[in-house]
Write a protein that holds these residues in place. Structure first.
Motif, PDB file in Angstrom:
ATOM      1  N   SER A  35       0.864  -1.135   0.027  1.00 35.37           N
ATOM      2  CA  SER A  35       0.120  -0.010   0.094  1.00 35.37           C
ATOM      3  C   SER A  35       0.903   1.350   0.036  1.00 35.37           C
ATOM      4  CB  SER A  35      -0.985   0.077   1.239  1.00 35.37           C
ATOM      5  OG  SER A  35      -0.012   0.306   2.396  1.00 35.37           O
ATOM      6  N   ASP A  36       0.190   2.376  -0.259  1.00 33.22           N
ATOM      7  CA  ASP A  36       0.982   3.730  -0.340  1.00 33.22           C
ATOM      8  C   ASP A  36       0.987   4.227   1.261  1.00 33.22           C
ATOM      9  OD1 ASP A  36       1.181   3.657  -2.906  1.00 33.22           O
ATOM     10  OD2 ASP A  36      -0.825   4.667  -3.269  1.00 33.22           O
ATOM     11  N   ILE A  37       0.387   3.594   2.124  1.00 31.03           N
ATOM     12  CA  ILE A  37       0.681   4.041   3.622  1.00 31.03           C
ATOM     13  C   ILE A  37       1.866   4.183   4.216  1.00 31.03           C
ATOM     14  CG2 ILE A  37      -0.341   3.476   5.783  1.00 31.03           C
ATOM     15  CD1 ILE A  37      -2.881   2.259   4.735  1.00 31.03           C
ATOM     16  N   GLN A  38       2.310   5.318   4.606  1.00 30.77           N
ATOM     17  CA  GLN A  38       3.710   5.487   4.916  1.00 30.77           C
ATOM     18  C   GLN A  38       3.890   4.850   6.488  1.00 30.77           C
ATOM     19  OE1 GLN A  38       6.437   6.251   3.378  1.00 30.77           O
ATOM     20  NE2 GLN A  38       7.621   6.095   5.213  1.00 30.77           N
ATOM     21  N   ILE A  39       2.874   5.386   7.503  1.00 29.99           N
ATOM     22  CA  ILE A  39       3.016   5.073   9.060  1.00 29.99           C
ATOM     23  C   ILE A  39       2.484   3.856   9.404  1.00 29.99           C
ATOM     24  CG2 ILE A  39       2.903   5.865  11.237  1.00 29.99           C
ATOM     25  CD1 ILE A  39       3.223   8.663  10.022  1.00 29.99           C
ATOM     26  N   ALA A  60      10.137  -2.010   3.039  1.00 28.94           N
ATOM     27  CA  ALA A  60       9.017  -1.551   2.186  1.00 28.94           C
ATOM     28  C   ALA A  60       9.205  -0.024   2.425  1.00 28.94           C
ATOM     29  CB  ALA A  60       7.694  -2.062   2.513  1.00 28.94           C
ATOM     30  N   GLY A  61      10.106   0.547   3.200  1.00 26.23           N
ATOM     31  CA  GLY A  61      10.140   2.013   3.385  1.00 26.23           C
ATOM     32  C   GLY A  61       9.018   2.746   4.282  1.00 26.23           C
ATOM     33  N   LYS A  62       8.498   1.976   5.144  1.00 25.26           N
ATOM     34  CA  LYS A  62       7.425   2.341   6.031  1.00 25.26           C
ATOM     35  C   LYS A  62       8.230   2.850   7.651  1.00 25.26           C
ATOM     36  CE  LYS A  62       4.576   0.366   3.223  1.00 25.26           C
ATOM     37  NZ  LYS A  62       3.888   1.368   2.379  1.00 25.26           N
ATOM     38  N   THR A  63       7.588   3.687   8.081  1.00 29.94           N
ATOM     39  CA  THR A  63       7.855   4.063   9.737  1.00 29.94           C
ATOM     40  C   THR A  63       7.116   3.322  10.506  1.00 29.94           C
ATOM     41  OG1 THR A  63       8.311   6.638   9.100  1.00 29.94           O
ATOM     42  CG2 THR A  63       7.562   6.075  11.249  1.00 29.94           C
ATOM     43  N   VAL A  64       7.742   2.795  11.531  1.00 33.29           N
ATOM     44  CA  VAL A  64       7.181   1.616  12.128  1.00 33.29           C
ATOM     45  C   VAL A  64       7.127   2.006  13.746  1.00 33.29           C
ATOM     46  CG1 VAL A  64       7.038  -0.918  12.657  1.00 33.29           C
ATOM     47  CG2 VAL A  64       8.046  -0.038  10.510  1.00 33.29           C
ATOM     48  N   ILE A  65       5.897   2.006  14.183  1.00 35.69           N
ATOM     49  CA  ILE A  65       5.523   2.178  15.629  1.00 35.69           C
ATOM     50  C   ILE A  65       4.945   0.985  16.454  1.00 35.69           C
ATOM     51  CG2 ILE A  65       4.523   3.858  17.303  1.00 35.69           C
ATOM     52  CD1 ILE A  65       6.260   5.491  15.228  1.00 35.69           C
ATOM     53  N   ILE A  66       5.769   0.466  17.269  1.00 43.45           N
ATOM     54  CA  ILE A  66       5.208  -0.705  17.829  1.00 43.45           C
ATOM     55  C   ILE A  66       4.496  -0.531  19.199  1.00 43.45           C
ATOM     56  CG2 ILE A  66       6.034  -2.854  18.821  1.00 43.45           C
ATOM     57  CD1 ILE A  66       8.339  -2.784  17.157  1.00 43.45           C
ATOM     58  N   HIS A  67       3.083  -1.288  19.332  1.00 44.88           N
ATOM     59  CA  HIS A  67       2.682  -1.200  20.425  1.00 44.88           C
ATOM     60  C   HIS A  67       3.212  -2.372  21.358  1.00 44.88           C
ATOM     61  CE1 HIS A  67      -0.369  -0.927  23.829  1.00 44.88           C
ATOM     62  NE2 HIS A  67      -1.234  -0.370  22.991  1.00 44.88           N
ATOM     63  N   ILE A  68       4.137  -1.743  22.321  1.00 45.98           N
ATOM     64  CA  ILE A  68       4.955  -2.642  22.849  1.00 45.98           C
ATOM     65  C   ILE A  68       4.295  -3.472  23.884  1.00 45.98           C
ATOM     66  CG2 ILE A  68       5.585  -1.033  24.768  1.00 45.98           C
ATOM     67  CD1 ILE A  68       8.615  -1.988  24.394  1.00 45.98           C
ATOM     68  N   ASP A  69       3.131  -2.832  24.581  1.00 45.61           N
ATOM     69  CA  ASP A  69       2.278  -3.572  25.497  1.00 45.61           C
ATOM     70  C   ASP A  69       1.572  -4.892  25.008  1.00 45.61           C
ATOM     71  OD1 ASP A  69       2.867  -1.597  26.954  1.00 45.61           O
ATOM     72  OD2 ASP A  69       0.889  -0.602  26.978  1.00 45.61           O
ATOM     73  N   LEU A  70       1.714  -5.024  23.654  1.00 45.52           N
ATOM     74  CA  LEU A  70       0.952  -6.120  22.897  1.00 45.52           C
ATOM     75  C   LEU A  70       1.802  -7.291  22.414  1.00 45.52           C
ATOM     76  CD1 LEU A  70      -1.897  -4.123  20.955  1.00 45.52           C
ATOM     77  CD2 LEU A  70      -1.956  -5.189  23.310  1.00 45.52           C
ATOM     78  N   ILE A  71       3.137  -6.877  22.406  1.00 48.10           N
ATOM     79  CA  ILE A  71       4.226  -8.069  21.989  1.00 48.10           C
ATOM     80  C   ILE A  71       4.486  -9.218  23.022  1.00 48.10           C
ATOM     81  CG2 ILE A  71       6.535  -8.342  21.181  1.00 48.10           C
ATOM     82  CD1 ILE A  71       4.382  -6.542  19.494  1.00 48.10           C
ATOM     83  N   ALA A  72       3.828 -10.299  22.873  1.00 49.51           N
ATOM     84  CA  ALA A  72       3.854 -11.432  23.719  1.00 49.51           C
ATOM     85  C   ALA A  72       5.429 -12.002  24.158  1.00 49.51           C
ATOM     86  CB  ALA A  72       3.728 -12.601  23.011  1.00 49.51           C
ATOM     87  N   THR A  88      14.763  -4.564  16.576  1.00 49.42           N
ATOM     88  CA  THR A  88      13.930  -4.235  15.413  1.00 49.42           C
ATOM     89  C   THR A  88      14.311  -3.038  14.831  1.00 49.42           C
ATOM     90  OG1 THR A  88      12.396  -2.697  16.772  1.00 49.42           O
ATOM     91  CG2 THR A  88      11.946  -5.650  16.883  1.00 49.42           C
ATOM     92  N   HIS A  89      15.006  -2.218  15.453  1.00 52.59           N
ATOM     93  CA  HIS A  89      15.217  -0.773  14.909  1.00 52.59           C
ATOM     94  C   HIS A  89      13.829  -0.070  14.273  1.00 52.59           C
ATOM     95  CE1 HIS A  89      19.655  -2.119  14.826  1.00 52.59           C
ATOM     96  NE2 HIS A  89      19.033  -3.004  14.157  1.00 52.59           N
ATOM     97  N   ALA A  90      12.983  -0.217  15.324  1.00 55.31           N
ATOM     98  CA  ALA A  90      11.523   0.453  15.086  1.00 55.31           C
ATOM     99  C   ALA A  90      11.862   1.863  15.051  1.00 55.31           C
ATOM    100  CB  ALA A  90      10.463  -0.358  15.939  1.00 55.31           C
ATOM    101  N   ASP A  91      10.822   2.670  14.741  1.00 56.00           N
ATOM    102  CA  ASP A  91      10.962   4.278  14.830  1.00 56.00           C
ATOM    103  C   ASP A  91      10.468   4.780  16.147  1.00 56.00           C
ATOM    104  OD1 ASP A  91      12.078   4.767  12.041  1.00 56.00           O
ATOM    105  OD2 ASP A  91      10.104   3.696  11.576  1.00 56.00           O
ATOM    106  N   GLY A  92       9.264   3.877  16.647  1.00 57.76           N
ATOM    107  CA  GLY A  92       8.845   4.390  18.031  1.00 57.76           C
ATOM    108  C   GLY A  92       8.037   3.463  18.535  1.00 57.76           C
ATOM    109  N   ILE A  93       7.521   3.798  20.208  1.00 53.38           N
ATOM    110  CA  ILE A  93       6.532   2.801  20.569  1.00 53.38           C
ATOM    111  C   ILE A  93       5.381   3.423  21.061  1.00 53.38           C
ATOM    112  CG2 ILE A  93       8.466   1.232  21.371  1.00 53.38           C
ATOM    113  CD1 ILE A  93       6.989   3.138  23.779  1.00 53.38           C
ATOM    114  N   ILE A  94       4.328   2.498  21.435  1.00 56.28           N
ATOM    115  CA  ILE A  94       3.146   2.931  22.007  1.00 56.28           C
ATOM    116  C   ILE A  94       3.050   2.167  23.304  1.00 56.28           C
ATOM    117  CG2 ILE A  94       0.633   2.899  22.045  1.00 56.28           C
ATOM    118  CD1 ILE A  94       0.888   2.662  18.874  1.00 56.28           C
ATOM    119  N   SER A  95       2.774   2.736  24.561  1.00 59.42           N
ATOM    120  CA  SER A  95       2.420   2.195  25.799  1.00 59.42           C
ATOM    121  C   SER A  95       1.520   2.751  26.590  1.00 59.42           C
ATOM    122  CB  SER A  95       3.967   1.718  26.295  1.00 59.42           C
ATOM    123  OG  SER A  95       3.617   1.349  27.398  1.00 59.42           O
TER     124      SER A  95
END
Length: 226
Positions: A35-39, A60-72, A88-95
Motif C-alpha cells: 500500500s501507499d500508507i507510510q506510517i 518497504a520504506g515504512k515508518t514503524v511504531i510498535i505497541h510494545i504492551d501487545l508484544i507477547a 527491531t530498529h523500529a521508529d517508535g513505540i506505543i504504551s
C-alpha cells in the motif's frame, strides 16, 4: 538534540499522512507492504517474530511504531524498550506505562502514550502523567465526549490522537468533526463493531468520514471484521 529533531520530524510526518494503518495480523501486514500508507502501528507479534515483522515494513520504506504492551513475551519493564530498539530498529513505540514511555524517550524513540479514559480518575491522570514523562504524542481511547477531548487538547502540550470510531457512520463523523474542531491532531477509527460491514460498506464508511475531516486518520484493523 538529535533525538528531539528526529521526533519533531516524526510529528511532521504524522501531519502529512492522511491515513495511518494499525495492523493486528499477517494479513494486515501483507496489505500494508503493498500500500501507499507510510506510517504503520504494529499491534501484534512476539519476541521471536517482531524483528521479522518490523524488518519487512522497514524494507518497504515504512515508518514503524510498535505497541510494545501487545508484544507477547516482553515484560512491562523498561528493558523491553532497549530490546525493541536493538532487535527491531523500529521508529517508535506505543504504551500505557509511564516507565516504558520515559525509557523510550531516553533511547531516542518516538513515544506515544495511550490513555483509556474510563472514569474521572483516569481523566485527571492525563495531565499529570504527560508532564511527568513527556511523551511525543498521546492517544485517547475509547471514543469520548467532544467536551472531554476539548479539555484534553487544551491542557496537553503534545499532539493528541482521539478515538472517534463508531459502528454508526453518522456518529463517527460527528465525533471526528468535533474532536478535530477542539484540537485533536489525529483520529483513530476502529472497524465498525456489532454489525459486520461488507468490504464495499467499510470503504464507504471510511470515505464518508475522511470527506468531512482534514486530520490524519488511523484505521484500526480488526481481522474478523475487516
Amino acid at each position: 538534540m538529535k533525538g528531539k529533531a528526529m521526533n519533531r520530524k516524526r510529528i511532521e510526518e504524522f501531519e502529512d499522512c492522511p491515513v495511518i494503518a494499525a495492523i493486528k495480523d499477517e494479513e494486515g501486514l501483507k496489505k500494508c507492504l503493498h500500500s501507499d500508507i507510510q506510517i504503520v502501528f504494529v499491534l501484534y507479534g512476539d519476541i521471536c517474530n517482531i524483528g521479522k515483522i518490523v524488518g519487512k515494513l522497514k524494507a518497504a520504506g515504512k515508518t514503524v511504531i510498535i505497541h510494545i504492551d501487545l508484544i507477547a513475551g516482553l515484560s512491562s519493564k523498561e528493558i523491553a524498550v532497549t530490546y525493541i530498539k536493538s532487535v527491531t530498529h523500529a521508529d517508535g513505540i506505543i504504551s500505557t506505562k509511564p516507565g516504558v514511555i520515559r525509557e523510550a524517550k531516553e533511547e531516542g524513540l518516538f513515544a506515544i502514550m495511550r490513555f483509556f479514559v474510563i472514569d474521572s480518575i483516569a481523566f485527571d491522570s492525563i495531565q499529570k502523567q504527560t508532564e511527568s514523562v513527556r511523551p511525543d504524542m498521546i492517544e485517547v481511547l475509547p471514543g469520548v465526549m467532544p467536551k472531554i477531548i476539548r479539555r484534553i487538547c487544551r491542557e496537553s502540550r503534545v499532539p493528541v490522537i482521539a478515538g472517534t470510531g463508531s459502528n454508526c457512520t453518522e456518529t463517527a463523523i460527528y465525533l471526528s468533526k468535533e474532536a478535530e474542531q477542539y484540537g485533536a491532531d489525529g483520529l483513530l477509527l476502529v472497524t465498525p463493531y456489532y454489525n459486520k460491514a461488507t468490504q464495499t460498506g467499510l470503504i464507504a464508511h471510511y470515505k464518508a468520514i475522511a470527506a468531512e475531516t482534514k486530520a490524519p486518520i488511523i484505521l484500526y484493523s480488526v481481522a474478523s471484521r475487516t
